[in-house]
Design an enzyme around this catalytic site. Structure first.
Site, mmCIF file in Angstrom:
data_model
loop_
_atom_site.group_PDB
_atom_site.id
_atom_site.type_symbol
_atom_site.label_atom_id
_atom_site.label_comp_id
_atom_site.label_asym_id
_atom_site.label_seq_id
_atom_site.Cartn_x
_atom_site.Cartn_y
_atom_site.Cartn_z
ATOM 1 C CG HIS A 48 -2.051 0.996 1.051
ATOM 2 N ND1 HIS A 48 -2.066 2.187 1.717
ATOM 3 C CD2 HIS A 48 -3.151 0.984 0.271
ATOM 4 C CE1 HIS A 48 -3.145 2.863 1.366
ATOM 5 N NE2 HIS A 48 -3.824 2.159 0.488
ATOM 6 C CG HIS A 87 -4.900 6.117 -3.134
ATOM 7 N ND1 HIS A 87 -3.663 5.558 -2.999
ATOM 8 C CD2 HIS A 87 -5.728 5.413 -2.322
ATOM 9 C CE1 HIS A 87 -3.728 4.564 -2.126
ATOM 10 N NE2 HIS A 87 -4.962 4.446 -1.698
ATOM 11 C CG HIS A 127 -7.669 -0.043 -2.802
ATOM 12 N ND1 HIS A 127 -7.404 1.005 -3.646
ATOM 13 C CD2 HIS A 127 -6.987 0.221 -1.646
ATOM 14 C CE1 HIS A 127 -6.606 1.878 -3.021
ATOM 15 N NE2 HIS A 127 -6.338 1.418 -1.812
ATOM 16 C CG HIS A 175 -11.710 5.216 0.900
ATOM 17 N ND1 HIS A 175 -10.748 6.132 0.518
ATOM 18 C CD2 HIS A 175 -11.044 4.109 1.291
ATOM 19 C CE1 HIS A 175 -9.550 5.577 0.669
ATOM 20 N NE2 HIS A 175 -9.697 4.347 1.135
ATOM 21 C CG HIS A 233 -8.315 5.648 5.203
ATOM 22 N ND1 HIS A 233 -7.310 4.751 5.514
ATOM 23 C CD2 HIS A 233 -8.880 5.176 4.068
ATOM 24 C CE1 HIS A 233 -7.275 3.789 4.605
ATOM 25 N NE2 HIS A 233 -8.219 4.024 3.709
ATOM 26 C CG PHE A 289 -2.761 6.763 1.331
ATOM 27 C CD1 PHE A 289 -3.936 6.182 1.784
ATOM 28 C CD2 PHE A 289 -2.846 7.768 0.385
ATOM 29 C CE1 PHE A 289 -5.171 6.589 1.299
ATOM 30 C CE2 PHE A 289 -4.078 8.185 -0.109
ATOM 31 C CZ PHE A 289 -5.241 7.598 0.351
ATOM 32 C CG HIS A 316 -9.661 -0.604 1.203
ATOM 33 N ND1 HIS A 316 -9.959 0.089 0.054
ATOM 34 C CD2 HIS A 316 -8.967 0.230 1.991
ATOM 35 C CE1 HIS A 316 -9.451 1.304 0.147
ATOM 36 N NE2 HIS A 316 -8.843 1.417 1.312
HETATM 37 CU CU1 C2O Z 1 -5.403 2.790 -0.552
HETATM 38 CU CU2 C2O Z 1 -8.165 3.225 1.787
HETATM 39 O O1 C2O Z 1 -6.652 3.539 0.713
#
Ligand code: C2O
Length: 537
Positions: free
Chosen positions: A124, A145, A154, A281, A285, A302, A315
């Site tokens: 990631h 992203h 993902h 999303h 985070h 990230f 995810h």
């Molecule tokens: Cu690659 Cu939820 O981010």
């Protein structure tokens, strides 16, 4: 390639000119992202700009297996069972015990093993924090992203992560759970209990300690109110982000091809993240990461996000919502992008035998072909059918004009506009202009530029001139939120789009030729935009 060679055309060298024109046309079409050269990895660091000063070293360079690269095919990776990914809050004690065991095994592999937890987390980091350059363009970093790559990349990431866990357990039926944070009724909207015990392989110490159960998730950062107010704002975040954004660009994001450079773009070629990524999303985070850590580690940045096992469950829900968006919403199936630059984009992952595998986006589009599925979730209905009430009636344009709101047009008309704590503007709208059935009335925030030193949210409202960063987001006047994840020192210039036709309709101002748009900023980063545009697209 690029504009320099296009500019130097001279009629005198006719043949050369013809060839170059051809090259320019070719390069304008772009080409799909290819797999990077893994032997050219960059070490970088993330340094916090807010105290305490912290530097995270980003050695997320990935191991290079000695064997040949496997070209993915469904046949080679066939499993004779369907892995059913269930909601984390419904997992039985046995399921949880197995899940813990799987992560214990993964954590006990040597760090440089492609299947180890540390390598899995580094994957990631590597593709989100600039460890590799784009294939065919050594000057631009590869980033998965902020564009149409987000969902497919993902999906593949989880697919191989799950296969590795299953193989370590020796149980082909093993499946990830999904963190059902969108569920506002049946227990999904808190941190799932299975991730809480500190003596477990599913635990991560770097989480927001104020957000342990029973604290409800916030699908828009910083929303306030009692539980039922939070729930309505969460439902509207899902409704605005998933239900009304029924075309691929709005939901999944826009083009990202070889040469797309997030750090160096203009309004015309700026990347475009999709509503699922920019909205709920990113909000999750932010909500999960530890605010006592300067970069909101682990989930809030990230670099470290995938060091928390809850990342994969988070995810998994994003992945489930892609299927829900595609097949499970009123109005029939929706369409993914079909552009070859999307379908032919390629990525690397490691499989359960530690081989490097090359996959493409096209093969990710049908999750049933990948051998896993999600059960139907009854509580989805709450946000699918959420009907945000309008709290205004009639146009607010006159009121906004008399309180001094500027008329803001499309870039480059107004130059660069600093947002400060927000901006209320009058924007021309196409009103009842004729348009095709599948076109949507879309607000485009053009050339939004932000330095990603701290977390920032831009909340968007329509017809609510006094909206500010504490205005409730449960009404039809709330359009959506653009959230950006911390990455110190990095600047992004991006376009942001929101479907607003449904909002205008609910308020009853769908035929108006001008509407009031308010942007409310949460966070302290300076943000500028280059224009606001409303059009059918
Ligand atoms: Cu690659 Cu939820 O981010």
């Amino acid at each position: 390639m690029g504009s320099n060679s296009c500019r130097s055309l001279r009629p005198i060298y006719f043949l050369i000119a013809v060839a170059m024109v051809f090259m320019c046309i070719e390069s304008a079409k772009g080409s799909p992202i290819g797999v990077p050269n893994l032997s050219q990895c960059q070490l970088t660091t993330d340094t916090s700009v807010v105290p305490p000063l912290t530097t995270i070293h980003l050695n997320c360079c990935l191991p290079i297996p000695s064997g040949p690269v496997v070209d993915y095919s469904f046949d080679k990776y066939k499993v004779n069972t369907t892995r059913v990914r269930i909601a984390a809050q419904t997992a039985s004690d046995d399921y949880i015990a197995k899940y813990r065991e799987a992560y214990t095994l993964m954590r006990s592999l040597p760090q440089d093993d492609p299947r180890s937890f540390s390598t899995q987390a580094n994957i990631h980091c590597a593709f989100c924090n600039g460890a590799y350059k784009q294939e065919g363009n050594d000057s631009v970093i590869l980033q998965v992203h902020f564009s149409w790559l987000f969902l497919a990349w993902h999906r593949w990431y989880l697919y191989f992560h799950e296969r590795i866990l299953a193989s370590l357990l020796g149980d082909p039926t093993f499946a990830l759970v999904f963190w059902n944070w969108d569920d506002q009724r049946d227990g999904g909207n808190v941190i799932p209990a299975m991730f809480l015990p500190s003596n477990s392989s599913l635990y991560d110490a770097n989480r927001n300690q104020a957000n342990l159960p029973p604290t409800l998730v916030k699908l828009v950062p910083g929303i306030t109110g009692n539980d039922s107010e939070i729930i309505n704002q969460n439902l509207n975040a899902m409704y605005q982000g998933i239900v009304t954004n029924d075309n691929a660009e709005l939901f999944m994001g826009g083009a990202y091809v070889t040469g797309t450079d997030l750090a160096n773009s203009t309004v015309l070629n700026a990347p475009l993240g999709g509503s699922i990524e920019n909205g709920v999303h990113n909000a999750m985070h932010f909500w999960t990461g530890d605010p006592d850590q300067p970069l909101l580690q682990d989930m809030g940045t990230f670099t470290t996000a995938a060091r928390d096992p809850i990342f994969y469950a988070h995810h998994s829900n994003v992945d489930r919502l892609w299927d829900k968006w595609r097949y499970g919403l009123p109005g029939g199936p929706r369409a993914d992008h079909s552009d070859p630059d999307f379908l032919n984009a390629e990525f690397y992952f490691y499989d359960e035998n530690a081989n490097l595998v090359k996959v493409n986006v096209a093969d990710a589009l049908d999750s049933s072909k990948l051998g896993y599925s999600y059960p139907n979730v009854a509580a989805d209905d709450l946000w699918v059918n959420y009907s945000p009430p309008a709290i205004t009636s009639g146009s607010a344009v006159e009121a906004a004009v008399s309180s001094g709101a500027p008329l803001v047009g499309a870039a480059p008309e107004n130059g660069t506009i600093a947002l400060g704590s927000g901006l209320t503007a009058i924007v021309d709208a196409p009103g009842n202009q004729s348009h095709a059935d599948n076109q949507r009335e879309v607000l485009v925030i053009q050339g939004l530029q932000v330095t990603r030193d701290t977390f920032v949210s831009v909340l968007v409202f329509v017809n609510l001139p006094n909206a500010n960063s504490s205005t409730s987001t449960s009404s039809a006047e709330y359009v959506g939120t653009y959230n950006i994840i911390v990455d110190p020192g990095k600047t992004i210039t991006t376009n942001v789009k929101f479907e607003i036709g449904d909002n205008l309709q609910r308020i009853g101002i769908q035929n108006d030729q001008q509407v009031v748009i308010s942007l409310a900023v949460k966070g302290t980063q300076p943000i500028t935009i280059q224009g606001l545009l409303i059009e059918y697209e």
